[in-house]
Design a protein around this motif. Structure first.
Motif, PDB file in Angstrom:
ATOM      1  N   ILE B 142       0.829  -1.197   0.000  1.00  0.00           N
ATOM      2  CA  ILE B 142       0.000   0.000   0.000  1.00  0.00           C
ATOM      3  C   ILE B 142       0.871   1.258   0.000  1.00  0.00           C
ATOM      4  O   ILE B 142       1.427   1.630   1.021  1.00  0.00           O
ATOM      5  CB  ILE B 142      -0.934   0.006   1.218  1.00  0.00           C
ATOM      6  CG1 ILE B 142      -1.774  -1.275   1.223  1.00  0.00           C
ATOM      7  CG2 ILE B 142      -1.846   1.228   1.176  1.00  0.00           C
ATOM      8  CD1 ILE B 142      -2.435  -1.557   2.540  1.00  0.00           C
ATOM      9  N   PRO B 143       0.994   1.905  -1.136  1.00  0.00           N
ATOM     10  CA  PRO B 143       1.709   3.177  -1.174  1.00  0.00           C
ATOM     11  C   PRO B 143       0.806   4.290  -0.632  1.00  0.00           C
ATOM     12  O   PRO B 143      -0.379   4.068  -0.401  1.00  0.00           O
ATOM     13  CB  PRO B 143       1.989   3.382  -2.658  1.00  0.00           C
ATOM     14  CG  PRO B 143       0.950   2.604  -3.368  1.00  0.00           C
ATOM     15  CD  PRO B 143       0.428   1.543  -2.438  1.00  0.00           C
ATOM     16  N   VAL B 144       1.361   5.482  -0.430  1.00  0.00           N
ATOM     17  CA  VAL B 144       0.567   6.572   0.131  1.00  0.00           C
ATOM     18  C   VAL B 144      -0.602   6.933  -0.794  1.00  0.00           C
ATOM     19  O   VAL B 144      -1.741   7.024  -0.359  1.00  0.00           O
ATOM     20  CB  VAL B 144       1.456   7.807   0.411  1.00  0.00           C
ATOM     21  CG1 VAL B 144       0.609   9.021   0.765  1.00  0.00           C
ATOM     22  CG2 VAL B 144       2.408   7.515   1.564  1.00  0.00           C
ATOM     23  N   LEU B 145      -0.303   7.099  -2.085  1.00  0.00           N
ATOM     24  CA  LEU B 145      -1.363   7.423  -3.033  1.00  0.00           C
ATOM     25  C   LEU B 145      -1.954   6.157  -3.641  1.00  0.00           C
ATOM     26  O   LEU B 145      -1.286   5.131  -3.748  1.00  0.00           O
ATOM     27  CB  LEU B 145      -0.816   8.301  -4.165  1.00  0.00           C
ATOM     28  CG  LEU B 145      -0.256   9.674  -3.804  1.00  0.00           C
ATOM     29  CD1 LEU B 145       0.258  10.379  -5.059  1.00  0.00           C
ATOM     30  CD2 LEU B 145      -1.286  10.538  -3.106  1.00  0.00           C
ATOM     31  N   SER B 146      -3.195   6.244  -4.048  1.00  0.00           N
ATOM     32  CA  SER B 146      -3.806   5.146  -4.799  1.00  0.00           C
ATOM     33  C   SER B 146      -3.241   5.155  -6.224  1.00  0.00           C
ATOM     34  O   SER B 146      -2.562   6.096  -6.620  1.00  0.00           O
ATOM     35  CB  SER B 146      -5.318   5.348  -4.846  1.00  0.00           C
ATOM     36  OG  SER B 146      -5.621   6.567  -5.488  1.00  0.00           O
ATOM     37  N   ASN B 147      -3.545   4.113  -6.987  1.00  0.00           N
ATOM     38  CA  ASN B 147      -3.120   4.103  -8.398  1.00  0.00           C
ATOM     39  C   ASN B 147      -3.650   5.336  -9.112  1.00  0.00           C
ATOM     40  O   ASN B 147      -2.933   5.999  -9.862  1.00  0.00           O
ATOM     41  CB  ASN B 147      -3.669   2.861  -9.118  1.00  0.00           C
ATOM     42  CG  ASN B 147      -3.095   1.590  -8.559  1.00  0.00           C
ATOM     43  OD1 ASN B 147      -1.983   1.590  -8.034  1.00  0.00           O
ATOM     44  ND2 ASN B 147      -3.869   0.510  -8.625  1.00  0.00           N
ATOM     45  N   ARG B 148      -4.916   5.590  -8.855  1.00  0.00           N
ATOM     46  CA  ARG B 148      -5.536   6.764  -9.461  1.00  0.00           C
ATOM     47  C   ARG B 148      -4.821   8.047  -9.034  1.00  0.00           C
ATOM     48  O   ARG B 148      -4.583   8.931  -9.849  1.00  0.00           O
ATOM     49  CB  ARG B 148      -7.010   6.798  -9.062  1.00  0.00           C
ATOM     50  CG  ARG B 148      -7.747   8.020  -9.517  1.00  0.00           C
ATOM     51  CD  ARG B 148      -9.238   7.864  -9.332  1.00  0.00           C
ATOM     52  NE  ARG B 148      -9.616   7.757  -7.929  1.00  0.00           N
ATOM     53  CZ  ARG B 148     -10.870   7.557  -7.514  1.00  0.00           C
ATOM     54  NH1 ARG B 148     -11.843   7.404  -8.386  1.00  0.00           N
ATOM     55  NH2 ARG B 148     -11.143   7.479  -6.236  1.00  0.00           N
TER      56      ARG B 148
END
Lengths: 578, 578
Positions: B142-148
């Motif tokens: 889980i990165p900070v930002l979503s893929n979007r």
């Protein structure tokens, strides 16, 4: 076999390799398509059965809405069906009669059955391939709006139906004294005199070329700097906040929507305790298509709770656990502090626990502190998340604030994000292009936030005492009417319990009472629009001028009298029947 | 191609027939699978959004039942996702590197991206094939930002990189005389003196309670009424326009984005002639994920064209035909009139033909008339679509206008929609909640639009003569430098041809020249950012104050001198080598 032998007997090396590769793919492909088709059919059936189930419990108002949505789904089904047909036709026309392939077909049991007979049958007859999908394959007309457009239109009407329906009949002291008084929208109208006076000062109307040109998407630098100073001071931040971590958009809902866009993918979710301000639901859905997963809190004091609607880490854990069981991808937790509509203020310790819970599960936390300066009970203290010496997970902790509530200027459409994550700040900045505030308004806001003297000596003390007075006026009335309510010291509304006016105590009856209020020209929101678990709760916004409030309470009282009389009549009639 | 030649050179009859058949099926199959995948994704989204809708209204009793059903549906979704992955993998592993197939791939843009380059990229990378389905089947870090969120961040940087990189070095007459002068952003800075003076009048600073409260999402009624009157008058509408058909949002890009949301579903497309204002690309992608399909116009006068970049119905027909061949679902046509950046004004007859073309194909038409009052050549006449006695398809004809260009107040962030379709007006109103303008700005705008006397006698004549002067100054300079340009009489920029400074004439070299301008502290946009077909074109915004313009043109000239000298040096070096 004969076919395969033919191939092997050929000497054209390159061609053979290529042909074999294509050939060997082909049966696999076909099998996959057939299995896929089956999966889609079952999926559709499942969805259909959902529809039927729902039809049984549909409320009349929702019926049309649902029908349109059903049509949209059916259009998609038709599309899937057409595509599947084309795919199947290609496969059929290409090599259907190839004996080599036919030999392989019996093993491709599309239904997952052990027996091969039926699978082979259905595979051989193209017309029978898609018995169910064909039902969905209808020619569709092209409506003016897209499917999404229809959904948005529905969402809009559902979310704002009271306001859309009654916008022509607003109460006005001079022009429409019999109009509807709005005790539903959380607005602070108590200090418009002070604000109008302050806004008329000469410093407000400065115009320079830069303010007339396109603003910086993240908010004008001068405003972001002032916001950073303002929040540092009023949130009691241990170190000066950084203007580069501030993003200014046209309203807190825009900030929330932007956060939902950049922290979640479509269909992912935020956890949120109920009841909560319903506007968040609209804002997370309109663009971001992010789901809010509810952590339902109890109005009753039960178990380990010491107060109604108490939020505990256990409940958060349980909510998250249940969401994950349902395979929802929860990306964050949303908290409103001071809470709207409850008026609760989370203690520093509780907040820390919530943040640690989030960290344990890699969740973002969005904390909406839009009521932070609207704490009128001086015995309670609000602690901003930004005042914490150390945050459990600073890069995933995002604070929203705006001037709509604390300064009673929702019309300024100003919302700001403060986040320690530069990555998030930058991504949210992308929305500045479509959510910017006019230059002159940014300038006014900057002047306003800058004027600590006026804020501390004039505005905040006056606002506080007027909130106290209005709150006392309302709660005294409620006590006289023996209506239970949460007696909290923050925010702009009182959360009241009108269960005793509902018989049976259902959300349908809550809606009836809500309509009765409207008939009596006063608008209140029922707990349902705050996703409250139990019917009977209402939110009563009290931050309005005394004269209007008095009239509103008279109408409120009359509506409840009517409701009571009707309940008694119904009871008597029932008794007579027996 | 080599692959196909191999096959043809073979003599093995049966095998060849079989191989060819499979081969010719293959690309069709792949395209179908991609479209199918998209359909399934959309279907899932639809079902998901149903779930969400229901979650809001679920009664407690139904909750458990619904949960179980949701789980079943999600299991099926996972199954479909797995199947789709397998299918795609087979197709990929089978012939992914087949050059014959790759030729077809750019048309299969699964993301609804504008431009075929990126589409081809995403089609080529197996990992990006199933952006949405992937969610259902993988557990990921889980990165900070979503893929979007990552995509949005990229899009933002890509779209505004010049401005982001250089925002700290803006030219300022007093504070930063060596800063970059922006001839790239289409702004009218010629009349800020007039505007600042008008805005300082006492009528502008009226404050009343209503302006401090939440505005009506569609725009305050007083402003919508004024907009209707204003457009009726300046667009020469045959009958008074209806304020109920007006929606006011915070800028024309917001209006365009909202239209894309309600007229198209994800991945659908609008047809648009190039070159065109690049901001539309950002606005259609950020939220709506609507693709712009380009109708490339020629800079050279060829065939039936009487002028460069001439738009004809034939080209629209061809563009639509090609888009449909690529299975793009085109829902509308976007026209800018007066055109930005070309400055062309469509004749009434041409416009009628475009509208009739759209009607024939059931297309919406969005006409951006934001430059309608910036026609400074009095020998040409602008005809608003709203002036037509009868529109071919009124319910699908939507006009955008704002004050950013014609009144030089982009900082006011005001855009308005006029549409005869009440359905569209209502659906777009849903966006008012997240795109509203502050009350005081709405008030100022209303006062401004109301003041016909000032507009007709002071503002418009002065603005017109200043535009003429600035245009003449620039075009004289261009003539002296022997730089070809389109000599048009509207808008804020000149479309110039710097091809002779590029060797080779490529978009890469265009970018090099663009950077050279920046190095010389002047910013111009290359044709590439307007989706121009041919490299070498630049847009030069001339609506700036004489002093700044003069300095800018000196820098412009110096940059071109440098470029020229470098080209000559390179030529000489080449000659010496030979």
């Amino acid at each position: 076999m004969s076919h395969q032998t033919d191939i092997f007997s050929m000497s054209c090396g390159q061609m053979r390799a290529q042909g074999l590769r294509l050939q060997s793919i082909y049966p696999q492909l076909l099998e996959m398509v057939l299995r896929l088709q089956k999966a889609i059919e079952e999926h559709f059936l499942q969805v259909r059965s959902r529809h039927k189930q729902q039809d049984l419990v549909l409320e009349e108002q929702r019926l049309r809405l649902e029908q349109r949505r059903s049509e949209a789904i059916q259009e998609q089904e038709a599309l899937v069906a057409r595509l599947m047909s084309q795919l199947a036709n290609v496969l059929q026309s290409g090599s259907w009669n190839d004996p080599g392939l036919q030999l392989l077909l019996p093993s491709m049991d599309t239904r997952g059955n052990a027996g091969s007979g039926q699978g082979a049958q259905s595979a051989r007859k193209p017309d029978q391939l898609l018995p169910l999908l064909r039902e969905w394959q209808t020619a569709s007309v092209i409506p003016v709006l897209s499917n999404r457009g229809e959904d948005i239109s529905d969402l809009y009407h559902m979310s704002f139906q009271d306001h859309i329906a009654n916008q022509g009949d607003k109460y006005h002291e001079d022009m429409n004294i019999s109009g509807i008084i709005n005790l539903s929208t959380s607005e602070n109208k108590l200090c418009t005199d002070l604000m109008a006076e302050r806004l008329s000062w000469s410093d407000m109307n400065y115009i320079e070329d830069d303010l007339l040109q396109y603003p910086d998407g993240r908010g004008q630098p001068f405003l972001r700097e002032e916001v950073a100073r303002f929040l540092t001071y009023y949130c009691k931040a241990p170190a000066p906040l950084d203007p580069e971590n501030v993003v200014v958009l046209n309203g807190c809902c825009s900030v929330f929507s932007a956060l939902a866009m950049v922290l979640c993918d479509v269909g992912e979710a935020f956890l949120i305790p109920t009841p909560f301000y319903g506007g968040l639901g609209f804002s997370s859905r309109l663009y971001a298509k992010v789901e809010l997963v509810f952590v339902y809190l109890d109005g009753e004091i039960t178990g380990g709770n010491t107060q109604p609607f108490q939020l505990t880490v256990d409940k958060l854990e349980q909510g998250l656990h249940e969401a994950r069981l349902k395979r929802k991808n929860v990306r964050g937790l949303v908290l409103i502090n001071p809470q709207n509509p409850l008026g609760d203020i989370y203690s520093r310790d509780s907040m820390k626990e919530y943040l640690e819970f989030a960290k344990r599960h890699n969740l973002h936390v969005i904390i909406d502190e839009i009521y932070m300066l609207s704490v009128f009970d001086k015995s309670t203290t609000f602690h901003s998340v930004l005042s914490m010496e150390s945050l459990p997970d600073p890069n995933r902790t995002h604070v929203i604030w705006g001037t709509s509530k604390d300064f009673g200027i929702s019309g300024f459409c100003f919302g700001t994000l403060y986040t320690h994550s530069r990555e998030v700040a930058t991504a949210v900045s992308a929305f500045g292009h479509l959510h910017s505030i006019s230059g002159s308004t940014q300038y006014k806001l900057c002047r306003l936030l800058q004027d600590r003297d006026w804020i501390d000596k004039v505005y905040l003390p006056t606002n506080c005492s007027r909130l106290q007075e209005a709150h006392k006026y309302i709660t005294d009335k409620l006590k006289a009417m023996e209506i239970p309510f949460l007696n909290r010291g923050s925010g702009l509304c009182v959360w009241i319990n009108l269960r005793k006016y509902l018989d049976p105590c259902t959300f349908e009856e809550e809606l009836v009472l809500h309509q009765r209020f409207l008939d009596n020209k006063v608008m209140l929101s029922g707990g349902k629009s705050y996703m409250c678990k139990e019917p009977g709760w209402f939110c009563l916004v009290f931050a309005d001028k005394p004269r209007r409030l008095k009239l509103a309470m008279r109408r409120f009282h009359e509506a409840l009298q009517e409701q009571k009389e009707e309940l008694i009549t119904a009871l008597l009639e029932d008794a007579q029947k027996e």
